[in-house]
Design a protein around this motif. Structure first.
Motif, PDB file in Angstrom:
ATOM      1  N   GLY A 141       0.815  -1.209   0.000  1.00  7.48           N
ATOM      2  CA  GLY A 141       0.000   0.000   0.000  1.00  7.48           C
ATOM      3  C   GLY A 141       0.847   1.257   0.000  1.00  7.48           C
ATOM      4  O   GLY A 141       0.535   2.241  -0.691  1.00  7.48           O
ATOM      5  N   LEU A 142       1.925   1.232   0.779  1.00  2.00           N
ATOM      6  CA  LEU A 142       2.828   2.383   0.808  1.00  2.00           C
ATOM      7  C   LEU A 142       3.506   2.569  -0.544  1.00  2.00           C
ATOM      8  O   LEU A 142       3.666   3.698  -1.020  1.00  2.00           O
ATOM      9  CB  LEU A 142       3.873   2.166   1.901  1.00  2.00           C
ATOM     10  N   PHE A 143       3.867   1.471  -1.176  1.00  2.00           N
ATOM     11  CA  PHE A 143       4.462   1.525  -2.509  1.00  2.00           C
ATOM     12  C   PHE A 143       3.487   2.133  -3.513  1.00  2.00           C
ATOM     13  O   PHE A 143       3.860   2.983  -4.331  1.00  2.00           O
ATOM     14  CB  PHE A 143       4.865   0.119  -2.931  1.00  2.00           C
ATOM     15  N   LEU A 144       2.234   1.734  -3.449  1.00  2.00           N
ATOM     16  CA  LEU A 144       1.217   2.277  -4.346  1.00  2.00           C
ATOM     17  C   LEU A 144       1.022   3.769  -4.099  1.00  2.00           C
ATOM     18  O   LEU A 144       0.878   4.556  -5.049  1.00  2.00           O
ATOM     19  CB  LEU A 144      -0.103   1.524  -4.151  1.00  2.00           C
ATOM     20  N   GLY A 145       1.022   4.181  -2.831  1.00  2.00           N
ATOM     21  CA  GLY A 145       0.897   5.597  -2.520  1.00  2.00           C
ATOM     22  C   GLY A 145       2.077   6.401  -3.030  1.00  2.00           C
ATOM     23  O   GLY A 145       1.910   7.507  -3.561  1.00  2.00           O
ATOM     24  N   TYR A 146       3.284   5.856  -2.884  1.00  2.00           N
ATOM     25  CA  TYR A 146       4.470   6.557  -3.386  1.00  2.00           C
ATOM     26  C   TYR A 146       4.427   6.683  -4.910  1.00  2.00           C
ATOM     27  O   TYR A 146       4.828   7.706  -5.470  1.00  2.00           O
ATOM     28  CB  TYR A 146       5.733   5.813  -2.964  1.00  2.00           C
ATOM     29  N   ALA A 214       3.291   7.954   4.589  1.00  2.00           N
ATOM     30  CA  ALA A 214       3.770   6.942   5.533  1.00  2.00           C
ATOM     31  C   ALA A 214       3.048   7.045   6.867  1.00  2.00           C
ATOM     32  O   ALA A 214       2.717   6.033   7.489  1.00  2.00           O
ATOM     33  CB  ALA A 214       5.281   7.103   5.739  1.00  2.00           C
ATOM     34  N   PHE A 215       2.780   8.248   7.311  1.00  2.00           N
ATOM     35  CA  PHE A 215       2.062   8.459   8.570  1.00  2.00           C
ATOM     36  C   PHE A 215       0.665   7.857   8.516  1.00  2.00           C
ATOM     37  O   PHE A 215       0.151   7.337   9.506  1.00  2.00           O
ATOM     38  CB  PHE A 215       1.980   9.954   8.872  1.00  2.00           C
ATOM     39  N   THR A 216       0.052   7.905   7.347  1.00  2.00           N
ATOM     40  CA  THR A 216      -1.306   7.387   7.182  1.00  2.00           C
ATOM     41  C   THR A 216      -1.336   5.874   7.010  1.00  2.00           C
ATOM     42  O   THR A 216      -2.255   5.210   7.508  1.00  2.00           O
ATOM     43  CB  THR A 216      -1.974   8.049   5.960  1.00  2.00           C
ATOM     44  N   LEU A 217      -0.326   5.310   6.360  1.00  2.00           N
ATOM     45  CA  LEU A 217      -0.389   3.912   5.944  1.00  2.00           C
ATOM     46  C   LEU A 217       0.570   2.978   6.662  1.00  2.00           C
ATOM     47  O   LEU A 217       0.292   1.778   6.759  1.00  2.00           O
ATOM     48  CB  LEU A 217      -0.099   3.804   4.436  1.00  2.00           C
ATOM     49  N   ALA A 218       1.706   3.476   7.138  1.00  2.00           N
ATOM     50  CA  ALA A 218       2.773   2.583   7.604  1.00  2.00           C
ATOM     51  C   ALA A 218       2.496   2.064   9.007  1.00  2.00           C
ATOM     52  O   ALA A 218       3.139   2.463   9.974  1.00  2.00           O
ATOM     53  CB  ALA A 218       4.119   3.299   7.552  1.00  2.00           C
TER      54      ALA A 218
END
Length: 271
Positions: A141-146, A214-218
């Motif tokens: 998910g973090l990868f997709l957000g980035y 990252a704050f939202t997903l990690a």
């Protein structure tokens, strides 16, 4: 007023801003990082402490993967959009660059709506397979957000570079018998190499330091920006937070400096 005095007068605001907003804060950060119980050895904690080392590796690998995929997607899309005219092209370009207006927290929220517990992908997979597919809170998910906020930054650079290409070189290659793939491999891609390096460095540096997403997903993975935040706010470990910040800055600065030396053009990171 002499020319020399005029030049110094013009440089004065630059010197003040540089000192106030860069040199002094950075110096304070370096001193704080060395002010902990370990002293200067605190800077080695990012490599010697297992948790910090694992977080560094996660962050670098995630940023590298984001950069590679972003370059591939942005290159294909940028070349197509720059060289083809069709109805709705301007709208499509605007949509592709729209994420530039979103802060990282909004990007993270959109990933949750897409791949979270109540997301569209989970609902769709539940109807097909009877099980929800949830990956918004993982490294995927973090990868997709980035990717979501990196592609617009890179695609604009690639489109500008494609616009400046000499079409005559491609026509000359075709006249010598080169096929479409050979033209792309031997003429177009080498000519775009400086743009790849510059935009790739921007994508890498942005992914290394991105905090809002990252704050939202990690929640299930540590990355350096989140580790710095938790050490600073929850553990009140100012020296380690500062040392980690300096380490993060050195890595991104090195990548940007290396990219600048290879591309021969100015490279700036967007925050």
């Amino acid at each position: 007023m002499s020319h020399r005095s005029f030049v110094w007068l013009c440089l004065l605001p630059l010197a003040v801003v540089t000192a106030a907003f860069f040199l002094l804060p950075m110096a304070r950060l370096v001193v704080t990082g060395a002010g902990g119980p370990q002293g200067l050895a605190g800077y080695l904690a990012i490599l010697t402490e297992p948790r910090y080392r694992a977080t560094l590796i996660n962050t670098v690998l995630l940023a590298a993967a984001t950069t590679i995929v972003t370059l591939i997607v942005a290159t294909i899309a940028g070349m197509f959009l720059q060289r083809h005219r069709f109805p709705g092209r301007a709208v499509l370009i605007a949509m592709l660059t729209f994420p530039l207006a979103f802060p990282g927290v909004v990007v993270g929220f959109m990933i949750i709506l897409l791949a979270g517990r109540q997301g569209l992908i989970g609902d769709f997979s539940n109807r097909l397979f009877g099980e929800k597919l949830v990956f918004a809170y993982s490294i995927y998910g973090l990868f997709l957000g980035y990717l979501y906020f990196s592609i617009p930054r890179v695609i604009l650079t690639i489109m500008a570079a494609v616009q400046k290409l000499d079409i005559g070189l491609e026509e000359a290659a075709r006249s010598l018998g080169a096929g479409p793939w050979a033209v792309q491999r031997d003429v177009v891609l080498p000519a775009l190499a400086p743009a790849f390096v510059a935009s790739g460095a921007i994508a890498f540096a942005t992914a290394m330091g991105a905090f809002g997403t990252a704050f939202t997903l990690a929640t299930n993975i540590d990355v350096l920006p989140m580790l710095i935040y938790t050490e600073f706010t929850l553990a009140a470990n100012f020296s380690i937070s500062a040392a980690l910040s300096v380490g993060l800055g050195i890595i991104t600065w090195f990548i940007l400096a290396l990219a600048r030396s290879f591309s021969g053009s100015a490279v700036a990171a967007a925050g």
